[in-house]
Design a protein around this motif. Structure first.
Motif, PDB file in Angstrom:
ATOM      1  N   ASN A 182      71.790  23.363   0.949  1.00 14.00           N
ATOM      2  CA  ASN A 182      70.936  24.475   0.553  1.00 14.00           C
ATOM      3  C   ASN A 182      71.268  24.913  -0.871  1.00 14.00           C
ATOM      4  O   ASN A 182      70.390  25.281  -1.659  1.00 14.00           O
ATOM      5  N   GLY A 183      72.553  24.885  -1.180  1.00 13.66           N
ATOM      6  CA  GLY A 183      72.982  25.201  -2.537  1.00 13.66           C
ATOM      7  C   GLY A 183      72.432  24.209  -3.547  1.00 13.66           C
ATOM      8  O   GLY A 183      72.132  24.559  -4.692  1.00 13.66           O
ATOM      9  N   MET A 184      72.264  22.957  -3.114  1.00 17.13           N
ATOM     10  CA  MET A 184      71.692  21.949  -3.998  1.00 17.13           C
ATOM     11  C   MET A 184      70.248  22.291  -4.351  1.00 17.13           C
ATOM     12  O   MET A 184      69.820  22.131  -5.500  1.00 17.13           O
ATOM     13  N   GLN A 185      69.496  22.770  -3.384  1.00 16.28           N
ATOM     14  CA  GLN A 185      68.113  23.151  -3.642  1.00 16.28           C
ATOM     15  C   GLN A 185      68.045  24.330  -4.619  1.00 16.28           C
ATOM     16  O   GLN A 185      67.194  24.368  -5.508  1.00 16.28           O
ATOM     17  N   GLN A 186      68.958  25.274  -4.457  1.00 12.48           N
ATOM     18  CA  GLN A 186      69.020  26.402  -5.382  1.00 12.48           C
ATOM     19  C   GLN A 186      69.308  25.914  -6.800  1.00 12.48           C
ATOM     20  O   GLN A 186      68.685  26.354  -7.767  1.00 12.48           O
ATOM     21  N   ALA A 187      70.245  24.983  -6.897  1.00 12.21           N
ATOM     22  CA  ALA A 187      70.643  24.467  -8.204  1.00 12.21           C
ATOM     23  C   ALA A 187      69.462  23.807  -8.916  1.00 12.21           C
ATOM     24  O   ALA A 187      69.272  23.981 -10.129  1.00 12.21           O
ATOM     25  N   GLY A 205      70.559  38.641  -9.075  1.00  7.67           N
ATOM     26  CA  GLY A 205      70.605  37.536  -8.130  1.00  7.67           C
ATOM     27  C   GLY A 205      69.201  37.112  -7.776  1.00  7.67           C
ATOM     28  O   GLY A 205      68.496  37.811  -7.052  1.00  7.67           O
ATOM     29  N   ARG A 206      68.801  35.985  -8.280  1.00  4.02           N
ATOM     30  CA  ARG A 206      67.419  35.545  -8.133  1.00  4.02           C
ATOM     31  C   ARG A 206      67.214  34.776  -6.836  1.00  4.02           C
ATOM     32  O   ARG A 206      67.989  33.905  -6.497  1.00  4.02           O
ATOM     33  N   LEU A 207      66.135  35.062  -6.146  1.00  3.29           N
ATOM     34  CA  LEU A 207      65.734  34.250  -5.010  1.00  3.29           C
ATOM     35  C   LEU A 207      65.022  33.020  -5.557  1.00  3.29           C
ATOM     36  O   LEU A 207      64.068  33.137  -6.309  1.00  3.29           O
ATOM     37  N   GLN A 208      65.504  31.844  -5.176  1.00  8.76           N
ATOM     38  CA  GLN A 208      65.001  30.625  -5.805  1.00  8.76           C
ATOM     39  C   GLN A 208      63.518  30.365  -5.549  1.00  8.76           C
ATOM     40  O   GLN A 208      62.900  29.569  -6.222  1.00  8.76           O
ATOM     41  N   ASN A 209      62.929  31.042  -4.562  1.00 11.69           N
ATOM     42  CA  ASN A 209      61.512  30.817  -4.278  1.00 11.69           C
ATOM     43  C   ASN A 209      60.613  31.886  -4.908  1.00 11.69           C
ATOM     44  O   ASN A 209      59.438  31.953  -4.628  1.00 11.69           O
ATOM     45  N   LYS A 210      61.176  32.724  -5.762  1.00 10.50           N
ATOM     46  CA  LYS A 210      60.406  33.767  -6.437  1.00 10.50           C
ATOM     47  C   LYS A 210      60.128  33.333  -7.879  1.00 10.50           C
ATOM     48  O   LYS A 210      60.953  33.531  -8.782  1.00 10.50           O
TER      49      LYS A 210
END
Length: 380
Positions: A312-317, A269-274
């Protein structure tokens, strides 16, 4: 020392020895009786030693491994539609109530726009939908609930886009298996979703192999293995902290050697800011293709999104789309707490379809997504 005193001491010692011997014999007798009783009880009640219990548990797991029969995807669609229709999102009902007003003035249309935007549809898609609806309602001059419902249904289906290919790439090339990489942030239910996808494929008579490439979370491999065992699917795994790319490679290599139809690879599970972790995800994708024939790339990259996260999910996507080429979306937790418009928004943003939808925690609460079924559920 006087003889009477000596005799008294000797007698006391003898008495103590007799008492000790008696206690020892009694304890041994009780222990023997207890052991005999346990032996009898074991025969009658099935009570076993610790080793026997461990052996029995392992035997039971072996016997039940693969014993579950997943629900057919077609019947899942019916059940999921019923559950979505009962959700308290109110998107479809709210729009119908607004459109059925006797006076559709500017404020009413603004309310319709607000309803769609609050449902996470997005500003641009909302503007398109409202403009088309305004024109059609004006031309037809109708307020009949059934006609209004029909107009809304047509426009919503167009917005969700029924022309997108929502089929899973579950057919390999030549002797190669189809390879599906599943990515997503922590908490979206990714590993569970991989297990549920395996059940969907098994229900469609596909042979499946799982790759536990999430080696950073201690319970991930065990969790995935448990999902696989329930439907007779093997899992390739390594020790905690192993190189995820090597696990993906081994899974694809084994799938190819065994003639497996589909290799499903779970990732961390990746953190999108890493940024470093996202680069590693790209490495997993590259390495996994090496056992495959020339020109055979990863067949499918599915992004698991929690529908309740909204924008927030959109930013992850967006971040995942930059790291790997996403080919499809799996929306989990699209129940009463989610905003259904996220389906439209994420498809519009990424240009890829929502392929699977989940509405609950049950093992078979994941089904292929269809534009018509989704819209009909919203309007029921």
């Amino acid at each position: 020392m006087d003889q009477p005193i000596i005799l008294l001491i000797v007698a006391a010692i003898v008495f103590a020895l007799v008492v000790a011997l008696g206690i020892s014999l009694r304890v041994n007798a009780r222990k023997k009786g207890l052991d005999e009783r346990r032996g009898i009880d074991a025969e009658v009640t099935g009570e076993l030693s610790i080793d026997d219990v461990a052996e029995a548990v392992e035997k039971d797991r072996a016997e039940t491994r693969g014993s579950e029969v997943p629900t057919e995807p077609a019947s899942r669609l019916v059940r999921l539609r019923e559950r979505l229709a009962k959700s308290n999102s109110g998107l479809g009902r709210g729009l119908l109530n607004l459109l059925s007003r006797d006076n559709l003035d500017e404020s009413a249309w603004e309310e319709i726009e607000d309803t769609l935007i609050l449902a996470d549809v997005g500003v641009e898609p909302t503007t398109e939908l409202v403009d088309r609806l305004r024109e059609r309602v004006k031309v037809l001059g109708t307020r009949d609930p059934e006609e209004v419902r029909g107009l809304l249904r047509e426009e919503l289906i167009t917005l969700v886009d029924p022309t997108m290919d929502r089929s899973l790439a579950d057919t390999g090339k030549g002797d190669d298996p189809s390879v599906i990489l599943v990515v997503g942030v922590n908490g979206a239910g990714k590993t569970t979703t991989v297990g549920k996808i395996a059940r969907v494929l098994v229900a469609e008579d596909k042979s499946v192999l799982l790759g536990a490439a999430d080696t950073f979370r201690a319970a991930a491999a065990e969790q995935l293995s448990t999902w696989g065992e329930r439907v007779g699917v093997e899992t390739v795994r390594r020790e905690e902290g192993a190189d995820p790319a090597s696990v993906a490679y081994s899974a694809v290599e084994k799938g190819q050697a065994d003639g497996t139809d589909v290799v499903l690879i779970d990732t961390a599970g990746r953190l999108q800011n890493k940024r470093g972790l996202m680069d590693e995800l790209g490495k997993v994708k590259r390495v996994a293709t090496r056992p495959l024939g020339e020109g055979h790339e990863i067949d499918e990259v599915l992004l698991v999104l929690d529908a309740t996260t909204g924008q927030n999910g959109m930013q992850q996507a967006k971040v995942f789309a930059e790291a790997v080429d996403i080919t499809g979306i799996v929306l989990t937790k699209l129940d009463g707490t989610a905003k259904g418009g996220i389906v439209v928004a994420v498809q519009r943003e990424l240009g890829v379809p929502v392929k699977l939808i989940g509405l609950g925690e049950g093992a078979d609460d994941l089904a292929p997504f269809t534009a018509e079924g989704f819209v009909d559920a919203l309007l029921d």
